[in-house]
Design a protein around this motif. Structure first.
Motif, PDB file in Angstrom:
ATOM      1  N   ILE A  14       0.847  -1.203   0.000  1.00 20.70           N
ATOM      2  CA  ILE A  14       0.000   0.000   0.000  1.00 20.70           C
ATOM      3  C   ILE A  14       0.876   1.243   0.000  1.00 20.70           C
ATOM      4  O   ILE A  14       0.626   2.196  -0.743  1.00 20.70           O
ATOM      5  N   PHE A  15       1.945   1.223   0.805  1.00 21.02           N
ATOM      6  CA  PHE A  15       2.860   2.351   0.849  1.00 21.02           C
ATOM      7  C   PHE A  15       3.490   2.572  -0.524  1.00 21.02           C
ATOM      8  O   PHE A  15       3.596   3.711  -0.992  1.00 21.02           O
ATOM      9  N   ARG A  16       3.893   1.483  -1.208  1.00 22.50           N
ATOM     10  CA  ARG A  16       4.480   1.609  -2.542  1.00 22.50           C
ATOM     11  C   ARG A  16       3.476   2.185  -3.542  1.00 22.50           C
ATOM     12  O   ARG A  16       3.844   2.970  -4.420  1.00 22.50           O
ATOM     13  N   ALA A  17       2.203   1.824  -3.395  1.00 18.11           N
ATOM     14  CA  ALA A  17       1.172   2.408  -4.261  1.00 18.11           C
ATOM     15  C   ALA A  17       1.066   3.919  -4.007  1.00 18.11           C
ATOM     16  O   ALA A  17       0.952   4.705  -4.950  1.00 18.11           O
ATOM     17  N   ALA A  23       1.921  10.313  -3.110  1.00 20.25           N
ATOM     18  CA  ALA A  23       1.047  10.675  -1.990  1.00 20.25           C
ATOM     19  C   ALA A  23       1.421   9.955  -0.697  1.00 20.25           C
ATOM     20  O   ALA A  23       0.599   9.828   0.198  1.00 20.25           O
ATOM     21  N   GLU A  24       2.666   9.498  -0.604  1.00 19.88           N
ATOM     22  CA  GLU A  24       3.036   8.732   0.587  1.00 19.88           C
ATOM     23  C   GLU A  24       3.086   9.630   1.819  1.00 19.88           C
ATOM     24  O   GLU A  24       3.555  10.764   1.732  1.00 19.88           O
ATOM     25  N   PRO A  25       2.585   9.124   2.935  1.00 20.29           N
ATOM     26  CA  PRO A  25       2.676   9.894   4.176  1.00 20.29           C
ATOM     27  C   PRO A  25       4.121   9.865   4.690  1.00 20.29           C
ATOM     28  O   PRO A  25       4.867   8.931   4.394  1.00 20.29           O
ATOM     29  N   SER A  47      -5.221   6.604   3.513  1.00 17.49           N
ATOM     30  CA  SER A  47      -4.506   7.576   2.670  1.00 17.49           C
ATOM     31  C   SER A  47      -4.685   7.249   1.196  1.00 17.49           C
ATOM     32  O   SER A  47      -4.914   8.149   0.374  1.00 17.49           O
ATOM     33  N   LEU A  48      -4.583   5.974   0.870  1.00 17.83           N
ATOM     34  CA  LEU A  48      -4.760   5.553  -0.525  1.00 17.83           C
ATOM     35  C   LEU A  48      -6.185   5.827  -0.989  1.00 17.83           C
ATOM     36  O   LEU A  48      -6.404   6.331  -2.098  1.00 17.83           O
ATOM     37  N   LEU A  54      -9.834  11.698  -4.310  1.00 11.48           N
ATOM     38  CA  LEU A  54      -9.498  13.040  -4.788  1.00 11.48           C
ATOM     39  C   LEU A  54      -9.233  13.032  -6.293  1.00 11.48           C
ATOM     40  O   LEU A  54      -9.663  13.941  -7.014  1.00 11.48           O
ATOM     41  N   GLU A  55      -8.554  11.998  -6.781  1.00 13.69           N
ATOM     42  CA  GLU A  55      -8.288  11.882  -8.220  1.00 13.69           C
ATOM     43  C   GLU A  55      -9.602  11.716  -8.992  1.00 13.69           C
ATOM     44  O   GLU A  55      -9.801  12.344 -10.031  1.00 13.69           O
TER      45      GLU A  55
END
Length: 174
Positions: A14-17, A23-25, A47-48, A54-55
């Motif tokens: 998820i972080f890599r996405a 948009a990584e925190p 976050s994802l 938003l997109e």
């Protein structure tokens, strides 16, 4: 019904996405020297989700008189992932609950403004009615009654909020 993903994404995936979407925190390197941990998974998913929403919002903003084809294409993609299953309805219920919570503004001080509160009550009403419908379809009469009963209070809150806004603009007496 318990819902589990057949192939759950790890916190690292998820972080890599999020990195790919720029948009990584920011993670505190002292607390997370090895990067995101599994206990960060739900925060990262949130976050994802925010980034994707938003997109989508930026891509499907409709001006008056425009067609809703972009929204339809987005929904088609969503349906291809979720499919017409019980999971789809549970995703909708989850979305309604998040929306209601978002409307009242968790973490804000004091009562939410009357319009936001009434809007949240409307979303809670929608979730309650959807729950009642699912219980009814499943032949669960007592669960249907409970869902209908818990939906009455938010309906009252909607009406009170509408009236309060009418009073605020001078269309009704207090």
């Amino acid at each position: 019904m318990s819902i589990r993903s057949q192939h759950p994404a790890s916190a690292d995936q998820i972080f890599r996405a999020l990195v790919a979407l720029k948009a990584e925190p920011v993670l505190d390197p002292e607390l997370r020297p090895d990067g995101p941990q599994e206990e960060d998974r739900l925060r990262l998913l949130g976050s994802l989700l925010a980034k994707v929403e938003l997109e989508i919002t930026a891509a499907t903003r409709l001006d008056e008189g425009e067609e809703a084809d972009d929204v339809a294409h987005t929904l088609t993609g969503w349906m291809e992932q979720a499919g017409p299953t019980a999971l789809e309805v549970n995703v909708l219920l989850n979305r309604l609950q998040r929306t209601a919570l978002h409307l009242i503004g968790p973490g804000r001080r004091g009562d939410p403004p009357v319009g936001r509160s009434a809007a949240a009550a409307a979303v809670v009403t929608a979730a309650g009615m959807l729950s009642a419908h699912l219980a009814f379809e499943g032949g669960e009469t007592d669960k249907t009654r409970r869902a209908l009963g818990s939906t009455e209070s938010p309906i009252i809150a909607i009406l009170e909020g509408m009236h309060a806004l009418r009073v605020a603009i001078g269309d009704a007496e207090e």
